[in-house]
Design a protein around this motif. Sequence first.
Motif, short mmCIF file in Angstrom:
data_model
loop_
_atom_site.label_atom_id
_atom_site.label_comp_id
_atom_site.label_asym_id
_atom_site.label_seq_id
_atom_site.Cartn_x
_atom_site.Cartn_y
_atom_site.Cartn_z
N GLY A 1 0.79 -1.22 0.00
CA GLY A 1 0.00 0.00 0.00
C GLY A 1 0.82 1.28 0.00
O GLY A 1 0.27 2.37 -0.18
N PHE A 2 2.14 1.16 0.17
CA PHE A 2 3.00 2.34 0.23
C PHE A 2 3.92 2.46 -0.98
O PHE A 2 4.74 3.38 -1.03
CB PHE A 2 3.80 2.33 1.54
CG PHE A 2 2.93 2.52 2.74
CD1 PHE A 2 2.62 3.79 3.20
CD2 PHE A 2 2.37 1.42 3.39
CE1 PHE A 2 1.79 3.97 4.29
CE2 PHE A 2 1.54 1.58 4.48
CZ PHE A 2 1.24 2.86 4.94
N LEU A 3 3.78 1.57 -1.93
CA LEU A 3 4.59 1.65 -3.15
C LEU A 3 4.12 2.83 -4.01
O LEU A 3 2.94 3.17 -4.02
CB LEU A 3 4.45 0.35 -3.96
CG LEU A 3 5.03 -0.90 -3.31
CD1 LEU A 3 4.62 -2.14 -4.07
CD2 LEU A 3 6.55 -0.81 -3.22
N GLY A 4 5.06 3.44 -4.71
CA GLY A 4 4.72 4.52 -5.63
C GLY A 4 4.41 5.85 -4.97
O GLY A 4 3.87 6.75 -5.62
N ARG A 5 4.75 6.01 -3.70
CA ARG A 5 4.46 7.25 -2.99
C ARG A 5 5.71 8.06 -2.68
O ARG A 5 5.69 8.99 -1.88
CB ARG A 5 3.69 6.93 -1.70
CG ARG A 5 2.30 6.41 -2.02
CD ARG A 5 1.56 5.75 -0.90
NE ARG A 5 1.41 6.52 0.31
CZ ARG A 5 0.64 6.13 1.33
NH1 ARG A 5 -0.06 5.00 1.23
NH2 ARG A 5 0.56 6.85 2.42
N GLY A 6 6.83 7.69 -3.30
CA GLY A 6 8.07 8.44 -3.11
C GLY A 6 8.76 8.18 -1.78
O GLY A 6 9.53 9.03 -1.33
N LEU A 7 8.51 7.04 -1.17
CA LEU A 7 9.10 6.73 0.14
C LEU A 7 10.38 5.91 0.05
O LEU A 7 11.22 5.96 0.93
CB LEU A 7 8.09 6.00 1.02
CG LEU A 7 6.77 6.72 1.28
CD1 LEU A 7 5.83 5.82 2.08
CD2 LEU A 7 7.02 8.03 1.98
N GLY A 8 10.53 5.12 -1.01
CA GLY A 8 11.64 4.18 -1.11
C GLY A 8 13.01 4.85 -1.14
O GLY A 8 13.95 4.39 -0.49
#
Length: 192
Positions: free
Chosen positions: A110-117
């Motif tokens: 649910g947190f992929l693609g949100r600029g967190l990696g």
Amino acid sequence: MSRQVVTTWSLQQTTPDSLRPAKPPAEPVDLVRVDVPSPEFSRFLYTAVGGDWHWTDRLGWSHRRWSHWLERPGSETWVLWSRGTPAGYVELDAQPEDQVEITCFGLLPGFLGRGLGGHMLHEAGVRAWNLAQRWPQLRPTRRVWVHTCSLDGPAALANYKARGFEVFRVEDEPVEVADTPIGPWPGARDPD
């Protein structure tokens, strides 16, 4: 199960000056160290993050083996929290010759693609380079390394390179791969 050729890239940094920051995340997050080793929590993170990417090596580990892994000097788990929810994690492992391996790294679906990696990887790199500050029996880190493979997320290799990691080895190996990733449950990334 099907047999596939999997490419594995091993990447490294040999100086902390190689580490490059990422754009700050658009949402408030905190990377917090897990101070009390918890096999249950670590196994949850391993399956929740790695399930859709065919992480299976540790699925058969007993509670005792997880405990042993987590309690070793220089072994650290860091969790990325977003508004009280675990968003991802990184695992650091002190190794001989003053090396630190990033053994697990990734975000929950649910947190992929949100600029967190990118942000999480930069912060993980900082913690890998200063690991000896938290473990007085260790000498300062001389090398940080990680590997990723063609089964991992499509942004993984680019993220490592963008943070200043350089490829030092590429290997192709035929392996048996489950037809459906295990996920935290099968198809966890699907919105249905």
